[in-house]
Design a protein around this motif. Structure first.
Motif, PDB file in Angstrom:
ATOM      1  N   ASP A   2       5.123 -10.473  -4.119  1.00 25.88           N
ATOM      2  CA  ASP A   2       4.766  -9.095  -4.979  1.00 25.88           C
ATOM      3  C   ASP A   2       5.733  -8.121  -4.646  1.00 25.88           C
ATOM      4  N   ALA A   3       5.827  -7.559  -3.049  1.00 23.51           N
ATOM      5  CA  ALA A   3       6.879  -6.574  -2.526  1.00 23.51           C
ATOM      6  C   ALA A   3       8.214  -6.751  -3.220  1.00 23.51           C
ATOM      7  N   ALA A   7       9.950  -4.156  -5.884  1.00 26.88           N
ATOM      8  CA  ALA A   7      10.761  -3.436  -5.372  1.00 26.88           C
ATOM      9  C   ALA A   7      12.150  -3.633  -6.322  1.00 26.88           C
ATOM     10  N   THR A 122      11.827   3.502  -1.857  1.00 30.01           N
ATOM     11  CA  THR A 122      12.206   2.452  -0.779  1.00 30.01           C
ATOM     12  C   THR A 122      10.930   2.770   0.143  1.00 30.01           C
ATOM     13  N   LEU A 125       7.568   2.220  -1.145  1.00 26.04           N
ATOM     14  CA  LEU A 125       7.059   0.928  -1.325  1.00 26.04           C
ATOM     15  C   LEU A 125       6.901   0.395   0.024  1.00 26.04           C
ATOM     16  N   ALA A 126       7.684   0.666   1.048  1.00 28.23           N
ATOM     17  CA  ALA A 126       7.641   0.057   2.399  1.00 28.23           C
ATOM     18  C   ALA A 126       6.239   0.387   3.117  1.00 28.23           C
ATOM     19  N   ARG A 128       3.521   1.273   1.288  1.00 32.73           N
ATOM     20  CA  ARG A 128       2.642   0.571   0.069  1.00 32.73           C
ATOM     21  C   ARG A 128       2.370  -0.913   0.772  1.00 32.73           C
ATOM     22  N   TYR A 129       3.495  -1.663   0.854  1.00 33.77           N
ATOM     23  CA  TYR A 129       3.581  -3.213   1.167  1.00 33.77           C
ATOM     24  C   TYR A 129       3.919  -3.373   2.841  1.00 33.77           C
ATOM     25  N   SER A 130       3.117  -4.523   3.368  1.00 38.21           N
ATOM     26  CA  SER A 130       3.376  -4.593   4.507  1.00 38.21           C
ATOM     27  C   SER A 130       4.885  -5.289   4.917  1.00 38.21           C
ATOM     28  N   GLU A 131       5.480  -6.146   3.711  1.00 35.08           N
ATOM     29  CA  GLU A 131       6.400  -6.988   4.048  1.00 35.08           C
ATOM     30  C   GLU A 131       7.867  -6.081   3.843  1.00 35.08           C
ATOM     31  N   VAL A 135      10.651  -5.621   0.890  1.00 33.58           N
ATOM     32  CA  VAL A 135      11.063  -4.534   0.189  1.00 33.58           C
ATOM     33  C   VAL A 135      12.484  -4.158   0.302  1.00 33.58           C
ATOM     34  N   PHE A 189      -4.703  -3.973   1.255  1.00 35.54           N
ATOM     35  CA  PHE A 189      -3.482  -4.001   1.893  1.00 35.54           C
ATOM     36  C   PHE A 189      -3.926  -2.824   3.368  1.00 35.54           C
TER      37      PHE A 189
END
Length: 191
Positions: A2-3, A7, A122, A125-126, A128-131, A135, A189
């Motif tokens: 998803d990330a 992104a 960016t 998004l970073a 927001r998402y752990s991956e 991202v 998350f």
């Protein structure tokens, strides 16, 4: 995954008509050597967005989950508004020709991207998402999807892209992410 997909999509749309895309048009017209320009864009974006993602991950760790949810939600909403504001290119950003095509592009893009919409996206998004790697890969691919055609096809496609529509779609995606985050979509998350 998803990330990466989010992104890529957000940055590709947000980059259309952005000052770094205008810089890509300018560099392509000035140097007429697409490969070193594309490589310079890639390296500058990768470095810049890796730094931005590290900042986003750090911010995510420093803020608590409930504060992070509000910061991210409001940041995405702010990005929606910012996306609708047209960018202009500063001619001095492309005046580094003494370094050669690749280095001129790398330096100009890295500097132009500092504090730019796609860098701020960016960071968000970073956070927001752990991956983080996904991202960075996604935002870098999004930049390349928007800028490589600008370098290779330049003026032939510049007038054919309805910037208002593209910016509107990007703004809607940012707004959707902001609303979803504020409503608790990121709770799985941790925020």
């Amino acid at each position: 995954m998803d990330a990466f997909l989010v992104a890529t999509g957000i940055v590709a749309l947000a980059e259309i008509g952005d000052k770094t895309q205008l810089l890509a048009f300018l560099l392509a017209a000035r140097f007429r050597r697409p490969l070193p320009i594309v490589l310079g864009i890639f390296v500058a974006t990768l470095l810049n967005h890796a730094f931005a993602a590290a900042v986003g991950a750090l911010v995510s760790e420093l803020l608590g989950p409930s504060v992070m949810r509000w910061v991210l939600g409001l940041s995405f909403l702010a990005m929606a508004v910012w996306t609708m504001i047209p960018d202009e290119i500063d001619e001095t950003e492309a005046s580094l020709a003494r370094f050669g095509v690749f280095m001129t592009t790398l330096i100009a893009f890295f500097v132009a991207e500092m504090g730019d919409k796609t860098q701020v996206a960016t960071v968000a998004l970073a956070a927001r998402y752990s991956e983080m790697a996904m991202v960075v890969a996604g935002t870098t691919l999004g930049m390349m999807l928007a800028n490589v055609p600008a370098v290779y096809f330049g003026e032939r496609i510049a007038g054919k892209v309805p910037l208002t529509l593209v910016h509107g779609i990007a703004a809607l995606i940012f707004a959707g992410l902001g609303i979803a985050t504020l409503l608790g979509a990121g709770e799985r998350f941790g925020f």
